[in-house]
Design an enzyme around this catalytic site. Structure first.
Site, PDB file in Angstrom:
ATOM      1  N   SER A  16      14.604  19.794  -3.660  1.00 22.44           N
ATOM      2  CA  SER A  16      13.765  19.329  -4.851  1.00 22.44           C
ATOM      3  C   SER A  16      12.361  19.365  -4.525  1.00 22.44           C
ATOM      4  O   SER A  16      11.471  19.600  -5.704  1.00 22.44           O
ATOM      5  CB  SER A  16      14.193  18.037  -5.423  1.00 22.44           C
ATOM      6  OG  SER A  16      13.759  16.954  -4.378  1.00 22.44           O
ATOM      7  N   TYR A 155      16.031   5.144  11.564  1.00 21.64           N
ATOM      8  CA  TYR A 155      15.910   6.499  11.174  1.00 21.64           C
ATOM      9  C   TYR A 155      15.728   7.454  12.712  1.00 21.64           C
ATOM     10  O   TYR A 155      16.635   8.452  12.402  1.00 21.64           O
ATOM     11  CB  TYR A 155      14.364   6.838  10.575  1.00 21.64           C
ATOM     12  CG  TYR A 155      13.908   8.120  10.153  1.00 21.64           C
ATOM     13  CD1 TYR A 155      14.558   8.778   9.021  1.00 21.64           C
ATOM     14  CD2 TYR A 155      12.929   8.861  11.097  1.00 21.64           C
ATOM     15  CE1 TYR A 155      14.053  10.126   8.896  1.00 21.64           C
ATOM     16  CE2 TYR A 155      12.688  10.097  10.764  1.00 21.64           C
ATOM     17  CZ  TYR A 155      13.353  10.881   9.816  1.00 21.64           C
ATOM     18  OH  TYR A 155      12.896  12.159   9.630  1.00 21.64           O
TER      19      TYR A 155
END
Length: 283
Positions: A16, A155
């Site tokens: 996207s 992360y």
């Protein structure tokens, strides 16, 4: 749509915006039939605009990497329409800022679900077809998959896991004709940081005893993104190298800075060099 294609077919996740969008356009410009996937096809306007401006055609499809049914449907659809799948670029991911005391275990599991298990979901579904094609499995990780970074425990853990999995898989995959690579960007001027969805001032205010360290880390990181970030197109050049090189390396950094930063870790037998760098980020 044709049931077969003479062009090589690549499926890319997270297209996207940012690296995924740039990689989709670059692979199409290089002559690949590019299946550009994203979790929400309602967010595909920027992707369509970039493809139109570049004069390339993309096959835009829905794929949510954490939904196994969505992954299976996407891979099956590509095979049904093109009869082949030559490469996968695992790019979809989610950032997270937090630390051990302030994160819940559920928070960490969510980060692992997207950044690690999402990669495995698609890689596993696609692998029989990559094996048949003698193809490529490419995963966009991060310098955070090599060097642990403050307030990025979850992360980095997910990215470390991806790198360890792919490094272990690479020789096995090569034995059946599949080349495995990881691409390690540093700071990239994308929407990724904004997509973490945090109010940084509120996070610092709520960080308790970690507030001074978090404030220092945020200031350092914002400056890094403002002053040293690559563009998504620059990172996509390295992704394209992994996709098209005759013998792609397993590990590819996307800049001199990323090579120097990861090199510190890879040559750091006792860990003192890395901690000497990252401790300064929170001082």
């Amino acid at each position: 749509m044709s049931s077969a294609s003479s062009s090589k077919v690549v499926l890319i996740t997270g297209t996207s915006s940012g690296i995924g969008l740039a990689a989709a356009v670059a692979s199409a410009q290089a002559g690949w039939r590019t299946v550009a996937t994203l979790r929400d096809t309602g967010r595909a306007d920027a992707l369509r605009k970039a493809a139109a401006e570049a004069g390339v055609e993309l096959d835009i499809r829905q794929l949510d990497v954490v939904d196994e049914a969505s992954v299976t449907a996407a891979v099956d659809g590509v095979i049904a329409d093109y009869g082949r799948l030559d490469a996968v670029i695992n790019n979809a991911g989610a950032g997270h800022l937090g630390t051990l005391e302030n994160d819940s275990v559920a928070d960490v599991r969510d980060v692992m679900e997207v950044n690690f298990f999402g990669v495995l979901n698609l890689s596993k579904a696609a692998f029989p077809h990559l094996r048949s094609a003698g193809g490529r499995l490419i995963t966009v990780t991060s310098v955070g998959g090599v060097v642990g970074q403050p307030f990025n425990e979850a992360y980095c853990a997910a990215k470390f896991a991806v790198e360890g999995y792919m490094e272990s898989l690479a020789p096995v995959a090569a034995s059946v004709g599949v080349a495995v690579s990881v691409v390690e960007p540093g700071a990239v001027a994308t929407e990724f940081v904004n997509n973490i969805g945090l109010d940084l001032e509120a996070e610092i205010a709520d960080a308790g005893p970690y507030a001074p360290a978090l404030d220092a880390y945020v200031n350092r990181t914002v400056a890094q993104f403002l002053n040293a970030a690559q563009t998504p197109a620059q990172v996509a050049e390295t992704v394209l190298e992994a996709l098209t090189a005759d013998r792609p390396a397993f590990r590819l950094q996307t800049s001199d800075w990323a090579r120097g930063f990861t090199g510190t870790k890879l040559a750091d037998l006792d860990g003192s060099a890395v901690l000497g760098v990252t401790s300064g980020w929170v001082a």
